[in-house]
Enzyme design. Structure first.
Site, mmCIF file in Angstrom:
data_model
loop_
_atom_site.group_PDB
_atom_site.id
_atom_site.type_symbol
_atom_site.label_atom_id
_atom_site.label_comp_id
_atom_site.label_asym_id
_atom_site.label_seq_id
_atom_site.Cartn_x
_atom_site.Cartn_y
_atom_site.Cartn_z
ATOM 1 N N LYS A 36 1.412 -19.062 7.498
ATOM 2 C CA LYS A 36 0.586 -19.359 8.652
ATOM 3 C C LYS A 36 0.262 -18.063 9.390
ATOM 4 C CE LYS A 36 2.132 -20.221 12.700
ATOM 5 N NZ LYS A 36 3.008 -19.707 13.783
ATOM 6 N N ASP B 268 -0.536 -20.933 17.854
ATOM 7 C CA ASP B 268 0.744 -20.483 17.308
ATOM 8 C C ASP B 268 1.685 -21.651 17.022
ATOM 9 O OD1 ASP B 268 2.609 -18.368 16.634
ATOM 10 O OD2 ASP B 268 3.686 -18.858 18.476
ATOM 11 N N HIS C 295 6.864 -23.670 8.305
ATOM 12 C CA HIS C 295 8.322 -23.649 8.119
ATOM 13 C C HIS C 295 9.026 -24.790 8.860
ATOM 14 C CE1 HIS C 295 8.569 -21.528 12.002
ATOM 15 N NE2 HIS C 295 9.844 -21.824 12.011
ATOM 16 N N LYS D 7 6.639 -20.326 25.841
ATOM 17 C CA LYS D 7 7.598 -19.216 25.795
ATOM 18 C C LYS D 7 8.188 -19.073 27.189
ATOM 19 C CE LYS D 7 6.154 -17.423 21.662
ATOM 20 N NZ LYS D 7 7.026 -17.561 20.483
ATOM 21 N N GLU E 19 10.840 -22.543 24.144
ATOM 22 C CA GLU E 19 11.553 -21.328 23.743
ATOM 23 C C GLU E 19 11.919 -20.533 24.988
ATOM 24 O OE1 GLU E 19 10.150 -19.511 19.840
ATOM 25 O OE2 GLU E 19 8.286 -20.171 20.747
ATOM 26 N N ARG F 162 0.829 -1.214 0.000
ATOM 27 C CA ARG F 162 0.000 0.000 0.000
ATOM 28 C C ARG F 162 0.859 1.257 0.000
ATOM 29 N NH1 ARG F 162 -4.109 -2.595 4.266
ATOM 30 N NH2 ARG F 162 -2.214 -2.899 5.434
ATOM 31 N N HIS G 71 2.958 -26.577 13.901
ATOM 32 C CA HIS G 71 4.279 -27.214 13.956
ATOM 33 C C HIS G 71 4.276 -28.544 14.721
ATOM 34 C CE1 HIS G 71 5.307 -23.372 12.448
ATOM 35 N NE2 HIS G 71 5.528 -22.760 13.575
ATOM 36 N N LYS H 61 12.631 -27.754 8.007
ATOM 37 C CA LYS H 61 13.873 -27.855 8.779
ATOM 38 C C LYS H 61 14.536 -29.169 8.402
ATOM 39 C CE LYS H 61 12.298 -25.207 12.766
ATOM 40 N NZ LYS H 61 13.256 -24.168 13.075
HETATM 41 C C1 BG6 Z 1 6.527 -19.413 14.638
HETATM 42 C C2 BG6 Z 1 5.765 -18.878 15.820
HETATM 43 O O1 BG6 Z 1 5.684 -20.059 13.745
HETATM 44 O O2 BG6 Z 1 7.525 -20.306 15.105
HETATM 45 C C3 BG6 Z 1 6.689 -18.222 16.823
HETATM 46 O O3 BG6 Z 1 4.796 -17.941 15.374
HETATM 47 C C4 BG6 Z 1 7.800 -19.161 17.200
HETATM 48 O O4 BG6 Z 1 5.987 -17.797 17.969
HETATM 49 C C5 BG6 Z 1 8.460 -19.718 15.972
HETATM 50 O O5 BG6 Z 1 8.734 -18.439 17.990
HETATM 51 C C6 BG6 Z 1 9.475 -20.786 16.337
HETATM 52 O O6 BG6 Z 1 10.158 -21.152 15.192
HETATM 53 P P1 BG6 Z 1 11.634 -21.680 15.270
HETATM 54 O O7 BG6 Z 1 11.986 -22.013 13.856
HETATM 55 O O8 BG6 Z 1 12.461 -20.586 15.860
HETATM 56 O O9 BG6 Z 1 11.584 -22.877 16.171
#
Ligand code: BG6
Length: 537
Positions: free
Chosen positions: A193, A280, A223, A385, A261, A75, A285, A227
């Site tokens: 996502k 999330d 993603h 987290k 994390e 935009r 994942h 990996k």
């Molecule tokens: C993302 C989440 O999809 O994956 C994040 O939205 C998360 O909250 C992240 O931190 C973790 O990905 P990775 O590759 O760092 O394990």
């Protein structure tokens, strides 16, 4: 000008600089054709932190096709030159100042373009079509385009619908017409996502996607699937004969999948408030990791065969009863604590988080899979987290030996510990098999030891990051690592009862945990009820 690499097939590749040009690491089947990549959301976080650096690194690895062109759509009024500066900054901040001065980078950025338009304005899409047609002529992109939706998810439906209405789901018309009077390149759409926020919204989004694109054109990103070590789960299981015979309920007691994390929500408070840990991380994942651990061997290693098997696992996941969700799922939220020696604030004190927020930053869920292979084997998934360590792993715990031969042995708890197979996905990628061994000496004394395999030391450096792999797969049309429509819907189905129960009582049942600990006590009770304990990786 940068040197252009020529491979044996005669295909030309955008090369790394001069004599140091890297040989392309790709097999012929994996060499992408010339194409344009259109980034929606080019000024956003994902584009600058992941996508532009990933494209640059692909150029450095000598795998981007000649004629590759990057087009930003947004935009904000911006010139092509300003978009080049933006991309340059993204590359510099990822790889270090000065990187953008290299010839590879200059070459890549030469073919950067920008189209300004509102996301719902048909005129913007007409300008985009003109730019793409121009690139077909000048850069020989062959009518091939990738539309990458890296915008906030609320914009996905409108962008997809507008692309369809503008006829952009069909490639450009180039070269000599085929027997139908057309000669179009391919078009693919990449959707980030989160794909929906629950089952209904995912279904609705799939319906919008179907109204404009064929499923073979659609690349739904997770993603994690790209990996290197996640892909290795399949190689590990299906390229080795010794694991498959014991990969079932007769030998496996339970499975724990952890994605821990140390970071908090950083600057993503607004997004996270809506999402929470279940949406999330678990719905996508971790559920994907579960399907890869549990799936049957596919008949071939191709997109449909692999995705069919993964979908079957999801179909077999037993629905969690809404009225008894607390027996299957636990949620928690961090309060102030210490992580890595630093005192960190609680979730409610984070930027753009409500002071009375009930969003979960920790979730643990127990799934059961109703099929012959897995009947009675719980799969425990947890993520959070601000936990003590950054670690992602799949731990398979085997059943104990049926009879304890070493009666005189002093073993804590009186039982020989179970063997575990740990697939470590990050940060120290590798595998470990924990077994019992005899401590040297006259008496029989046991001690657990690990048979360890580490990627870092055993194999060469990992070639591509997850986003590089995904971009490349999309360019060559390989959908194996992307989610199919039925898979995303099934993945929402399995978490739906938990979402529903938690929505019904938003402010009850969120337990707090101190930052730097392994989540609320209720998570321990979840597995303790089955006689198990969580691993402390
Ligand atoms: C993302 C989440 O999809 O994956 C994040 O939205 C998360 O909250 C992240 O931190 C973790 O990905 P990775 O590759 O760092 O394990």
């Amino acid at each position: 000008m940068d040197q252009i690499g020529y491979d044996e097939s005669g295909a030309t590749l955008l090369g790394a600089s001069g004599a140091a040009a890297l040989e392309s690491p790709l097999s012929l089947a994996h060499r992408p054709e010339p194409c344009a990549v259109v980034l929606f959301g080019v000024t956003g976080d994902l584009a600058s932190r992941k996508l532009v650096p990933a494209l640059y690194d692909l150029a450095c690895h000598n795998v981007l096709p000649r004629g590759f062109s990057l087009v930003g759509y947004g935009r904000k009024p911006m010139s092509g030159q300003e978009m080049r500066v933006l991309s340059r900054d993204a590359i510099d901040s990822f790889f270090g100042t000065g990187t953008a001065e290299t010839r590879t980078c200059n070459d890549m950025l030469n073919d950067v373009h920008y189209v300004q338009g509102q996301f719902d304005d048909p005129a913007g899409y007409e300008r985009l079509a003109d730019t793409l047609a121009e690139l077909d002529r000048t850069k020989r992109t062959g009518g091939n385009r990738i539309f990458y939706l890296a915008t906030p998810p609320s914009l996905f439906p409108v962008i997809i619908a507008r692309l369809g209405a503008a006829g952009l789901q069909r490639g450009g018309v180039v070269g000599t017409p085929d027997e139908h009077g057309e000669n179009r390149g391919w078009v693919r759409v990449v959707i980030e996502k989160p794909f929906g926020s629950d089952l209904d919204s995912a279904r609705a989004l799939n319906a919008v996607v179907r109204s404009a694109f064929d499923e073979r054109q659609v690349y739904r990103i997770d993603h994690y699937l790209a990996k290197e070590t996640v892909q290795n789960i399949l190689v590990f299981r299906f390229a080795n004969g010794i694991f498959e015979p014991i990969w079932n309920r007769r030998y496996i007691d339970f499975v724990q999948i952890t994605a821990a994390e140390t970071l908090g929500v950083e600057h993503r408070g607004a997004y996270y408030e809506e999402a929470g840990a279940l949406r999330d991380m678990i719905q996508n994942h971790l559920v994907q990791l579960m399907t890869m651990t549990a799936m049957e061997p596919p008949v071939a290693f191709d997109a449909d065969a692999v995705r069919d098997e993964k979908a079957k696992v999801l179909h077999a996941v037993r629905p969690i009863p809404v009225e008894r969700v607390e027996q299957f799922a636990v949620r928690g939220q961090y309060v102030e604590g210490t992580v890595g020696g630093q005192v960190v604030p609680g979730y409610r004190q984070e930027e753009r988080v409500a002071p009375d927020s009930s969003t979960e930053t920790f979730a643990a869920v127990k799934f059961l899979i109703d099929n012959w292979r897995w009947q009675g084997v719980p799969f425990y998934l947890r993520t959070g987290k601000r936990l003590p360590r950054h670690v992602t792993e799949i731990a398979i715990t085997f059943k104990r030996p049926p009879y304890l031969l070493f009666r005189e042995v002093d073993i804590p708890g009186g039982r020989v510990p179970a063997n575990d197979l740990i697939m470590r996905l990050q940060p120290e990628e590798g595998l470990a098999l924990n077994i019992e061994a005899k401590i040297p000496g006259p008496a029989i004394r046991l001690q657990p030891v690990a048979l360890n395999f580490s990627y870092g030391t055993a194999l060469e450096e990992l070639p591509f990051s997850a986003y590089e792999t995904l971009l490349l797969d999309c360019m060559v049309g390989d959908q194996t690592l992307f989610n199919r429509d039925d898979q995303v819907e099934e993945a929402w189905r399995v978490v739906s009862p938990v979402l529903e129960a938690w929505r019904n009582v938003p402010d009850r049942g969120v337990m707090v945990y101190e930052a730097g600990t392994w989540g609320p006590e209720a998570a321990d009770t979840l597995v303790a009820n089955d006689g198990h304990v969580w691993r402390r990786p």
